[in-house]
Enzyme design. Sequence first.
Site, PDB file in Angstrom:
ATOM      1  N   GLN A 259      41.256  32.692  29.923  1.00 53.96           N
ATOM      2  CA  GLN A 259      42.167  33.479  31.025  1.00 53.96           C
ATOM      3  C   GLN A 259      43.881  33.080  30.476  1.00 53.96           C
ATOM      4  OE1 GLN A 259      41.219  36.131  33.079  1.00 53.96           O
ATOM      5  NE2 GLN A 259      43.249  36.619  32.613  1.00 53.96           N
ATOM      6  N   HIS A 262      45.623  33.785  27.723  1.00 48.24           N
ATOM      7  CA  HIS A 262      46.413  34.762  27.714  1.00 48.24           C
ATOM      8  C   HIS A 262      47.943  35.503  27.204  1.00 48.24           C
ATOM      9  CE1 HIS A 262      43.810  38.320  27.595  1.00 48.24           C
ATOM     10  NE2 HIS A 262      42.619  38.074  27.986  1.00 48.24           N
ATOM     11  N   GLU A 327      42.250  39.105  40.080  1.00 45.01           N
ATOM     12  CA  GLU A 327      41.843  40.613  39.381  1.00 45.01           C
ATOM     13  C   GLU A 327      40.058  40.164  38.629  1.00 45.01           C
ATOM     14  OE1 GLU A 327      42.939  41.755  35.181  1.00 45.01           O
ATOM     15  OE2 GLU A 327      43.817  39.959  35.376  1.00 45.01           O
ATOM     16  N   HIS A 328      40.033  38.826  38.392  1.00 44.75           N
ATOM     17  CA  HIS A 328      38.750  38.493  37.895  1.00 44.75           C
ATOM     18  C   HIS A 328      38.199  37.038  39.284  1.00 44.75           C
ATOM     19  CE1 HIS A 328      40.282  39.617  34.015  1.00 44.75           C
ATOM     20  NE2 HIS A 328      39.551  40.696  34.093  1.00 44.75           N
ATOM     21  N   ASP A 361      35.496  41.530  29.930  1.00 47.28           N
ATOM     22  CA  ASP A 361      37.024  42.016  29.090  1.00 47.28           C
ATOM     23  C   ASP A 361      36.413  43.000  27.653  1.00 47.28           C
ATOM     24  OD1 ASP A 361      38.946  40.630  30.247  1.00 47.28           O
ATOM     25  OD2 ASP A 361      39.213  39.233  28.969  1.00 47.28           O
ATOM     26  N   HIS A 420      53.647  79.253  61.395  1.00 52.79           N
ATOM     27  CA  HIS A 420      52.540  79.048  61.575  1.00 52.79           C
ATOM     28  C   HIS A 420      51.504  80.116  61.868  1.00 52.79           C
ATOM     29  CE1 HIS A 420      54.011  75.551  58.992  1.00 52.79           C
ATOM     30  NE2 HIS A 420      53.245  74.965  58.481  1.00 52.79           N
TER      31      HIS A 420
END
Length: 432
Positions: A259, A262, A327-328, A361, A420
């Site tokens: 991770q 990245h 996220e993960h 991924d 209405h």
Amino acid sequence: MIKTFNYNKNGASKTLEVFLNRRKSTQKNIASKVYKIIKDVKRNGDKAVLNYEKKYSKIKTKSNKIFFSNKEINLIAKKTDIKIKKAIDLAFTRIKKFHLKQKISNFKFKDKYNNELSYKYSSIGKVGVYVPGGTASYPSTVLMNCIPAIVAGVKNIYLTTPSLDSKINPAVVYAAKKCGVKKIYKTGGAHSIAALAYGTKNFQKVDKIVGPGNAFVAFAKKEVFGDVGIDMVAGPSEVSIVGDKYSDPKLIAADLIAQAEHDVYAQSILITDNKKLISLVNKNLKQQLVNLPKKKIATQSLKKFGLAIYTNKRNKISEIINIIAPEHLELCTSFNNKLIKDVKNAGSIFIGKFSPEAIGDYLAGPNHVLPTSGSARFSSGLSVNDFLKRHSLIKITKTGIERLGPSVINLAKYENLDGHANSVKIRLKKVK
């Protein structure tokens, strides 16, 4: 290597939130620059797009060709390594198979007054996919953003990626061709988001923009939202891994590094009830980083945003996860099933030592476009639903208006909306 945080102290949850928020701070001066870029593209179209592309990509080319021809696409796609082609083909098949399970059927029912009430779904007309260039030019990004759109029935997919100098990852072109992308544009950045949102002579105006990007791209997506749809405003990638005394520190260290490589802003977090595991993971991080090509990026990410969270109470682990809303999330413990029941905030959950985040991924099947920076508290990963519009159909019968109308009139009058009320009254008079 990574800092240790003791979650057993008073006020630990607040301290953890402060640490997490450090990474969320937006870079200064981006807003004014992005506003200017969008305004310029709206006014000057392709000319502005090309000017910004040459400026930010530092390209000296005189070429003003803003998209690849079909001939260029075919030639570039052929340059893709045969092993990569096979991997992309496998990933395409698996991702599409999983997303086909997400298709929603129209439904209709009649109530006791024979009124017909239904939902009808239709696909978005045109979608723009942003694929980052340079070191972050991934064919997996193409597949994960295009396939759910294909399954939803989107007929017109346009892709843009920085490549004005014609240098482009051939695997990206191969994946785009396989997904039936209509046109591949050669530009990136906030200016390309503006071009997709508002259209130019060459850029097709789309209905929704999806795909990751840097801070400029993320802010531009946020700014054009409302004029077009967007998938999400994504931040740098992140993983949280839960381990205990039975976990393999070598595997955990490998996944934290995966991770961290990245981006310098990526975040890798270990959560455990075992102090010895933290020490062993740190030892393995140092060993595995030595020969990593992206050692500098990964090391910076781990030192600045990495964290090992220790708690002596197992029931606090799910609390920590739900605060982070990663996220993960990887679960590598002897009590994974218990944790899954209590986890409410996470993008994708990877269970057991044979389920590294990296497989998600590329080709596990579920989408890798996931909520970041805590947004898993209120949102989910990209799916077929993101490319569908839902329409409600309402057909009221004579009996229906007679039975339901009086209640509508009462509510409308209560809200001081006499127009209405009258629109129902006038019909009740006609059915008598």
